[in-house]
Design an enzyme around this catalytic site. Structure first.
Site, PDB file in Angstrom:
ATOM      1  N   HIS A 288       0.852  -1.182   0.000  1.00 34.71           N
ATOM      2  CA  HIS A 288       0.000   0.000   0.000  1.00 34.71           C
ATOM      3  C   HIS A 288       0.896   1.243   0.000  1.00 34.71           C
ATOM      4  O   HIS A 288       2.123   1.168   0.036  1.00 34.71           O
ATOM      5  CB  HIS A 288      -1.001   0.001   1.153  1.00 34.71           C
ATOM      6  CG  HIS A 288      -0.463   0.200   2.522  1.00 34.71           C
ATOM      7  ND1 HIS A 288      -1.271   0.470   3.595  1.00 34.71           N
ATOM      8  CD2 HIS A 288       0.804   0.145   3.012  1.00 34.71           C
ATOM      9  CE1 HIS A 288      -0.524   0.573   4.672  1.00 34.71           C
ATOM     10  NE2 HIS A 288       0.722   0.396   4.358  1.00 34.71           N
TER      11      HIS A 288
ATOM     12  N   CYS B 174       5.840   6.370   4.502  1.00 42.73           N
ATOM     13  CA  CYS B 174       4.667   5.604   4.076  1.00 42.73           C
ATOM     14  C   CYS B 174       4.056   6.165   2.800  1.00 42.73           C
ATOM     15  O   CYS B 174       3.208   5.528   2.179  1.00 42.73           O
ATOM     16  CB  CYS B 174       3.610   5.579   5.181  1.00 42.73           C
ATOM     17  SG  CYS B 174       4.198   4.776   6.680  1.00 42.73           S
TER      18      CYS B 174
ATOM     19  N   HIS C 230       5.127   0.357  -0.512  1.00 39.80           N
ATOM     20  CA  HIS C 230       5.841  -0.508   0.419  1.00 39.80           C
ATOM     21  C   HIS C 230       4.811  -1.552   0.861  1.00 39.80           C
ATOM     22  O   HIS C 230       3.688  -1.549   0.344  1.00 39.80           O
ATOM     23  CB  HIS C 230       6.402   0.289   1.613  1.00 39.80           C
ATOM     24  CG  HIS C 230       5.347   0.859   2.500  1.00 39.80           C
ATOM     25  ND1 HIS C 230       4.687   2.023   2.202  1.00 39.80           N
ATOM     26  CD2 HIS C 230       4.798   0.419   3.662  1.00 39.80           C
ATOM     27  CE1 HIS C 230       3.795   2.282   3.150  1.00 39.80           C
ATOM     28  NE2 HIS C 230       3.840   1.318   4.035  1.00 39.80           N
TER      29      HIS C 230
ATOM     30  N   HIS D 155       3.590  -4.966   3.872  1.00 36.65           N
ATOM     31  CA  HIS D 155       3.629  -5.563   5.210  1.00 36.65           C
ATOM     32  C   HIS D 155       3.140  -7.007   5.151  1.00 36.65           C
ATOM     33  O   HIS D 155       2.372  -7.376   4.264  1.00 36.65           O
ATOM     34  CB  HIS D 155       2.704  -4.798   6.173  1.00 36.65           C
ATOM     35  CG  HIS D 155       3.075  -3.377   6.391  1.00 36.65           C
ATOM     36  ND1 HIS D 155       4.139  -2.994   7.157  1.00 36.65           N
ATOM     37  CD2 HIS D 155       2.519  -2.213   5.936  1.00 36.65           C
ATOM     38  CE1 HIS D 155       4.226  -1.668   7.182  1.00 36.65           C
ATOM     39  NE2 HIS D 155       3.260  -1.172   6.444  1.00 36.65           N
TER      40      HIS D 155
ATOM     41  N   ASP E 129      -4.639 -10.911   0.002  1.00 34.85           N
ATOM     42  CA  ASP E 129      -3.306 -11.502   0.014  1.00 34.85           C
ATOM     43  C   ASP E 129      -2.583 -11.237  -1.308  1.00 34.85           C
ATOM     44  O   ASP E 129      -3.114 -11.505  -2.396  1.00 34.85           O
ATOM     45  CB  ASP E 129      -3.408 -13.011   0.244  1.00 34.85           C
ATOM     46  CG  ASP E 129      -2.055 -13.626   0.532  1.00 34.85           C
ATOM     47  OD1 ASP E 129      -1.185 -12.933   1.085  1.00 34.85           O
ATOM     48  OD2 ASP E 129      -1.872 -14.806   0.182  1.00 34.85           O
ATOM     49  N   HIS E 130      -1.344 -10.709  -1.193  1.00 30.85           N
ATOM     50  CA  HIS E 130      -0.535 -10.387  -2.376  1.00 30.85           C
ATOM     51  C   HIS E 130      -1.245  -9.394  -3.283  1.00 30.85           C
ATOM     52  O   HIS E 130      -1.187  -9.512  -4.517  1.00 30.85           O
ATOM     53  CB  HIS E 130      -0.128 -11.659  -3.129  1.00 30.85           C
ATOM     54  CG  HIS E 130       0.941 -12.447  -2.425  1.00 30.85           C
ATOM     55  ND1 HIS E 130       0.665 -13.264  -1.364  1.00 30.85           N
ATOM     56  CD2 HIS E 130       2.290 -12.525  -2.623  1.00 30.85           C
ATOM     57  CE1 HIS E 130       1.800 -13.827  -0.947  1.00 30.85           C
ATOM     58  NE2 HIS E 130       2.799 -13.391  -1.684  1.00 30.85           N
TER      59      HIS E 130
ATOM     60  N   GLU F 292      -0.197  -4.728  11.869  1.00 36.43           N
ATOM     61  CA  GLU F 292       0.593  -4.275  10.709  1.00 36.43           C
ATOM     62  C   GLU F 292       2.084  -4.535  10.905  1.00 36.43           C
ATOM     63  O   GLU F 292       2.797  -4.903   9.974  1.00 36.43           O
ATOM     64  CB  GLU F 292       0.357  -2.790  10.501  1.00 36.43           C
ATOM     65  CG  GLU F 292       0.928  -2.267   9.195  1.00 36.43           C
ATOM     66  CD  GLU F 292       0.526  -0.829   8.928  1.00 36.43           C
ATOM     67  OE1 GLU F 292      -0.369  -0.610   8.113  1.00 36.43           O
ATOM     68  OE2 GLU F 292       1.084   0.083   9.566  1.00 36.43           O
TER      69      GLU F 292
END
Lengths: 135, 135, 135, 135, 135, 135
Positions: F14, F33, F39, F41, F79-80, F124
């Protein structure tokens, strides 16, 4: 050859400072760790022994006996202690984990039968630990 | 309403004893925690604030600002300190985590804008922690 | 000889794909990791150095200086970055942790004095990590 | 050379006792672990392979394929099983983690191509684990 | 009001099945958890009490006494046991963590003085846990 | 009433930025951010449901069915993925965990029978998480 590891805990206080240095140099090198009134940590100790499993027990060493040995030889000497004051074997050295782990090796290694001490790992914070293999 | 939690760390030394009691009674009640030469811990601090996310940022509170606040108001006062000696707000009380967590609440709560302090959790070992909700 | 390990964190985005392959082959080999719009991870970095403790400090290396070095040489280059785009040293290779860890070695190893780089461990998820010993 | 580790989980029941011994001797050596009605654990399995990353993929081995292999060869045989009864390869030995880890090695090692099995680590509790390097 | 939590461990074997159902229905509902030869887990128990710290000790409750109480009332009954066979209070119910946690509440709550039982949390795997607040 | 919690994982990319702001203001508020190239997580999701155990199963809800539901309704969508681009329900909001957790609530709550959604916790990093109780 199997490597068996047992974890134990203890906590203590220490202060990192070199008595031959000025307060300024101690503060410069050791920062907050030189605080005159001490600070402390929870320590995690991982002791690894190596050997061949005994066919009659399936054990390299009985993990409960290893725990008992570590509680007697290490935890009893280091738990809720001040490493600058309360531990005779640490007098004359700066009680960093590098130095503590070598003392722990001397306490544990004479008491093993049928297997060999391989590694002692000492964790000071979740970000810092040392390992020692005996030489 | 969203609850946002930020973790910080510090470590320190303390000793649990009641100065109005004999050494025997202190040892009976506090055990090894009464060691005259101190012991210490790594402490994990979890601070939870609650509020509605700001539509312009998506944040209940900017977690980096919360971290900055906690480092300034809490970590700077408690990290690498002796809680029986170095912390004025802890004088006159026994520095158990029950008492430390109430002092942390007083340090943090005046500094929040746009959200509310909800809970402070203080972890002394992997087996013991306290939580405080402000009353 | 003592082995000292320091942990640092960073997070980043990447995409696993081979530009010489079709989309189908990339999807077949890399699965969801080939997602065109990236994905990311929190990475835990463990750097181990080995040496003899300095008698004046008790340190193999000052862990705070090691942290400072890692933040400057590694975290500043990889934190909140896209490893396919933002990191010059990763251009031309697929940014798997196998390849990232070798680049980290090159960044860290020239800066150590009085001790030697021993191992770099890079953890991508709680289920996957790599270790590199420099050859 | 890069070392890649993948973690998997399973849980099972076992009982530590030597059928050639009396109940008294089993209780003396194995303590509560000899309970006739079994006990059990959550096991964490860490499998490490070593090799050179493939230039086309950046992988020592595709971690998802390693996971698939471990689920098929290990987890399917050990998850939610009784290691004294349900696992043919463990009949005739005491199902300690020392013995289980050697059986896991035999299941995994024939199935690796392009890299080599390096270590199998099996964690029984947060305080006890074994590692095996194949000889 | 402060909430104090103490963690303890135990492990055991169980089998999830309803004796009034066919083997097929048990397999359909409980899957591998119905394995006739049992399976097991490491359980983490978190017990939270609430109260006001005693001014003389700074404690809601002495955490070592809470640990001693939990070892006597809970761990002694559940550690290295089979919950379908060895625990009288679990006969007639399916030994899920939902049911076990309610039995633990009954064992612990009568023994607290000066504070109140608030929550019992029982962790079966790193992915599954339950919490019970007494009603 | 018992509270049952199930953990799942996913990872994604995100970027935190407000399209109505200048690059300077985005950098000032969101810091690293806001990196234009994203980037990411590893996210840990904890979903808690509450209800009374079914006497026939001992379950508030079958934890494997809860896992299946979460994989289908949440993990498959997140996911991904890139949360600024790939997730329709997150368009028009800044994809902070405060906003993501509310979307997860909408995905999960309609699918529960016989128990009630109580809390969604989204982690996170090891230092930052949010919790949402549905209002």
């Amino acid at each position: 050859m199997i490597y068996l590891t047992r974890r134990e805990h203890f906590n203590g206080a220490h202060r990192l400072f070199n008595k031959d240095w000025s307060a300024e140099k101690n503060a410069e090198v050791f920062g907050k760790c030189a605080n005159a009134n001490w600070h402390g940590h929870n320590f995690d100790l991982y002791v690894t022994v190596k050997g061949n499993p005994d066919p009659e027990t399936g054990f390299v060493m009985n993990a409960h006996q290893l725990s008992h040995l570590l509680k007697k030889e290490v935890v009893a000497r280091l738990d809720h202690k001040n490493y600058n004051i309360d531990v005779p074997e640490l007098q004359g050295v700066i009680p960093t984990i590098e130095n503590v782990v070598q003392v722990i090796w001397k306490w544990v290694s004479p008491h093993l039968n049928g297997c060999e001490l391989y590694c002692i790992k000492l964790v000071e914070t979740e970000n810092i630990y040392v390992e020692y293999y005996g030489d």
